[in-house]
Design an enzyme around this catalytic site. Structure first.
Site, PDB file in Angstrom:
ATOM      1  N   PRO A  74      39.749  46.015  34.171  1.00  0.00           N
ATOM      2  CA  PRO A  74      39.358  46.861  35.224  1.00  0.00           C
ATOM      3  C   PRO A  74      37.756  46.587  35.328  1.00  0.00           C
ATOM      4  CG  PRO A  74      39.450  47.822  32.848  1.00  0.00           C
ATOM      5  CD  PRO A  74      39.878  46.555  32.756  1.00  0.00           C
ATOM      6  N   GLY A  75      37.483  47.131  36.560  1.00  0.00           N
ATOM      7  CA  GLY A  75      35.838  46.843  36.935  1.00  0.00           C
ATOM      8  C   GLY A  75      35.373  48.297  37.564  1.00  0.00           C
ATOM      9  N   ARG A 103      30.917  47.504  51.830  1.00  0.00           N
ATOM     10  CA  ARG A 103      32.189  47.755  51.863  1.00  0.00           C
ATOM     11  C   ARG A 103      33.000  48.513  53.004  1.00  0.00           C
ATOM     12  NH1 ARG A 103      34.270  50.997  48.354  1.00  0.00           N
ATOM     13  NH2 ARG A 103      36.414  49.574  48.247  1.00  0.00           N
ATOM     14  N   SER A 113      43.403  46.126  44.401  1.00  0.00           N
ATOM     15  CA  SER A 113      42.300  46.821  44.023  1.00  0.00           C
ATOM     16  C   SER A 113      42.396  48.350  44.656  1.00  0.00           C
ATOM     17  CB  SER A 113      40.989  46.518  44.362  1.00  0.00           C
ATOM     18  OG  SER A 113      40.588  45.336  43.579  1.00  0.00           O
ATOM     19  N   CYS A 172      21.136  45.320  62.397  1.00  0.00           N
ATOM     20  CA  CYS A 172      21.631  45.106  63.821  1.00  0.00           C
ATOM     21  C   CYS A 172      22.940  44.946  63.769  1.00  0.00           C
ATOM     22  CB  CYS A 172      20.600  44.065  64.136  1.00  0.00           C
ATOM     23  SG  CYS A 172      18.951  44.310  64.498  1.00  0.00           S
ATOM     24  N   TYR A 190      30.898  47.086  43.159  1.00  0.00           N
ATOM     25  CA  TYR A 190      30.865  46.362  44.575  1.00  0.00           C
ATOM     26  C   TYR A 190      29.851  46.624  45.568  1.00  0.00           C
ATOM     27  CZ  TYR A 190      35.151  44.736  42.165  1.00  0.00           C
ATOM     28  OH  TYR A 190      35.964  44.491  40.989  1.00  0.00           O
ATOM     29  N   TYR A 242      35.707  46.278  54.289  1.00  0.00           N
ATOM     30  CA  TYR A 242      37.053  46.816  54.227  1.00  0.00           C
ATOM     31  C   TYR A 242      37.508  48.312  54.938  1.00  0.00           C
ATOM     32  CZ  TYR A 242      36.109  44.326  49.834  1.00  0.00           C
ATOM     33  OH  TYR A 242      35.807  43.497  48.802  1.00  0.00           O
TER      34      TYR A 242
HETATM   35  N1  PLP Z   1      40.611  40.957  37.748  1.00  0.00           N
HETATM   36  C1  PLP Z   1      40.471  40.182  38.834  1.00  0.00           C
HETATM   37  C2  PLP Z   1      41.157  38.780  38.773  1.00  0.00           C
HETATM   38  C3  PLP Z   1      40.088  40.370  39.902  1.00  0.00           C
HETATM   39  O1  PLP Z   1      40.131  39.714  41.119  1.00  0.00           O
HETATM   40  C4  PLP Z   1      39.481  41.823  40.220  1.00  0.00           C
HETATM   41  C5  PLP Z   1      38.903  42.383  41.541  1.00  0.00           C
HETATM   42  O2  PLP Z   1      38.868  41.734  42.344  1.00  0.00           O
HETATM   43  C6  PLP Z   1      39.358  42.416  39.125  1.00  0.00           C
HETATM   44  C7  PLP Z   1      40.002  42.150  37.787  1.00  0.00           C
HETATM   45  C8  PLP Z   1      38.669  43.825  39.067  1.00  0.00           C
HETATM   46  O3  PLP Z   1      39.301  44.957  39.926  1.00  0.00           O
HETATM   47  P1  PLP Z   1      38.720  46.159  39.956  1.00  0.00           P
HETATM   48  O4  PLP Z   1      37.292  46.354  39.772  1.00  0.00           O
HETATM   49  O5  PLP Z   1      39.456  46.907  41.084  1.00  0.00           O
HETATM   50  O6  PLP Z   1      39.198  47.030  38.660  1.00  0.00           O
END
Ligand code: PLP
Length: 484
Positions: free
Chosen positions: A318-319, A366, A239, A397, A427, A370
């Site tokens: 993509p997310g 996050r 990611s 806390c 996220y 991370y």
């Molecule tokens: N596809 C898979 C299998 C994932 O595990 C993830 C994120 O963990 C994504 C897609 C989406 O990743 P991103 O939001 O970084 O594009």
């Protein structure tokens, strides 16, 4: 306004953080497209931050609907054009784990994207949104039998098989429902990327997928069992990736096996996952999605031509790169503390200003999870106070409850100021918790001067309602109420 001397860098600031010329400035790459300052105040989707705070309270997640929809269409167009140029086509799945609600699923659907879900809950949201099941991909390294059954019976377009055991489980569900279930096989290419760096090894030490060398036997088993139709290999390399090199290396490794698989039957697709990065701070410099799409398409095309195999349809998931920058979080500043911190062995100190806000790791895990960096600006006003190094802390806390590790804000930041943290669309809500019995904030969509709740915030009543021993408000409260 008062005038202040020029600020110099605070020695406690990380190296990448420059002292801004203007600590009110909104670097466009961090903020959604409709964010602007009007009369000094931050507005998003044509709605003033103060209006949002007055109407919905703080903290709240704010999603710029126009940005999310445009960005989804733009990402789809980038991959479509890039793969058309090399003589193939692309499919884009929005990775719902980044942030999924019924409304968001509908925006993505309307923009022409498929949706990737990875639990029964995410599947339920996508189905409730009315997304055609055939446009869903179903992920998960440990799908329950009930989840598999539900996905097959709903008719999801593809199940991404994550283990050898799952081949049998999905085949069994397909036969029970008298369906042919399309499947992909998730493999580890040995390439793991984070931001601009990637690591390539023979094997990956992780829970997802199966080793690339085990793929031919697994695919043979998929083909041997009735009721499964093999679409192709799947790989997700990580990611927040800024460049295309990791994708190129992974694609090359996958194509070699893809070619081997063609000997035993059709392999119409290849799924290279998601992971495209965004800017959380001005130090982040992700490549534009069009450039990444072109470079990946060219690598896949040249790889196929070297191997003498036909180009598959290439899918992506993509997310963050779709929804991340569409969101921001509004907080109210509360307690402010100037903490002297030693930064040299001789006891030299500098001041770190802790600005605590009314949320924290419960709405943005996050940084704690991370070490993720974020940025911050005062949303309600501009000021000519010099920049002061701040750390935005939450109200939980945990000393690691930090929202923004380091940024510069005008030095006159004070309790009651509205603060905006950009790029919280991905996220954050999806990783939110009820730590310390803090309710998860509402998600407010803004567009063309109108705001509306798309996910209601949690109240204390919501939290108490799940406690099996809860029997209503305390007796004292009831008596007081009754006496009114
Ligand atoms: N596809 C898979 C299998 C994932 O595990 C993830 C994120 O963990 C994504 C897609 C989406 O990743 P991103 O939001 O970084 O594009």
């Amino acid at each position: 306004m008062a005038s202040y001397p020029n600020a110099s860098a605070n020695p406690l600031a990380p190296e990448w953080l420059a002292v801004p010329g203007d600590a009110n400035s909104l670097a466009p790459e961090l903020w959604s497209r409709t964010v602007a300052r009007v009369d000094g105040e931050l507005t998003v989707g044509g709605v003033r931050a103060s209006e949002l705070a007055a109407r919905y309270g703080t903290p709240i997640y704010v999603v710029d609907e126009a940005h999310a929809r445009e960005r989804a269409a733009e990402v789809l167009a980038a991959f479509t054009a890039a793969f058309e140029r090399v003589g193939s086509s692309a499919k884009v799945y929005y990775a719902g784990k980044a942030f999924l609600s019924i409304e968001v699923a509908r925006w993505m659907d309307a923009a022409g994207l498929n949706i990737d879900v990875c639990s029964g809950g995410e599947l339920a949201v996508a189905l409730a949104a009315g997304v055609e099941p055939a446009r869903l991909g179903f992920h998960g390294n440990n799908k329950s039998l009930a989840e598999i059954d539900r996905a097959v019976s709903a008719g999801v377009g593809a199940i991404i098989i994550d283990s050898l055991q799952e081949i049998e489980r999905v085949a069994e569900a397909a036969s029970r429902h008298g369906r042919t279930q399309r499947v992909r096989l998730r493999v580890n290419s040995g390439v793991h990327a984070h931001t601009h760096a990637f690591l390539a090894t023979a094997h990956e030490d992780q829970k997802f997928g199966i080793g690339l060398t085990d793929a031919p036997a697994a695919v043979a088993r998929i083909r041997e069992l009735g009721g499964l139709e093999f679409l192709g290999l799947h790989c997700h390399i990580g990611s927040q990736i800024f460049g295309s090199d990791g994708f190129a290396e992974s694609a090359a490794r996958l194509l070699a096996v893809h070619r081997e698989l063609l000997a035993g039957g059709a392999v119409p697709e290849l799924n290279l996952g998601g992971g495209f990065g965004i800017a959380y701070t001005t130090a982040d410099d992700p490549s534009p999605i069009g450039e990444l799409a072109s470079r990946i398409a060219e690598t896949v095309a040249s790889g196929c031509s070297e191997l003498g195999i036909p180009l598959p349809v290439v899918a992506f998931e993509p997310g963050r790169s779709i929804i991340g920058t569409a969101g921001l979080t509004l907080y109210s500043a509360g307690t402010i503390k100037d903490v002297p911190v030693s930064y040299q062995d001789d006891g030299e100190t500098a001041v770190r200003r802790y600005v605590s806000v009314d949320g924290g790791m419960s709405d943005n895990a996050r940084p704690a999870l991370y070490g993720a960096d974020y940025s911050v600006r005062i949303a309600g006003r501009v000021t000519d106070a010099p920049p002061a190094l701040v750390r935005i802390a939450g109200k939980h806390c945990e000393s690691g409850d930090i929202v923004v590790e380091a940024d510069y804000l005008p030095a006159d930041v004070e309790a009651g100021d509205l603060l905006a943290v950009p790029a919280t669309g991905a996220y954050c809500w999806s990783l939110a918790s009820n730590y310390n019995y803090v309710g998860r904030p509402a998600v407010i969509a803004v567009r063309d001067g109108v705001s509306r709740v798309i996910v209601r915030g949690e109240t204390e009543a919501d939290l108490l309602a799940r406690d099996a021993a809860y029997s209503g408000p305390p007796t004292g409260d009831r008596e007081v109420e009754g006496a009114k």
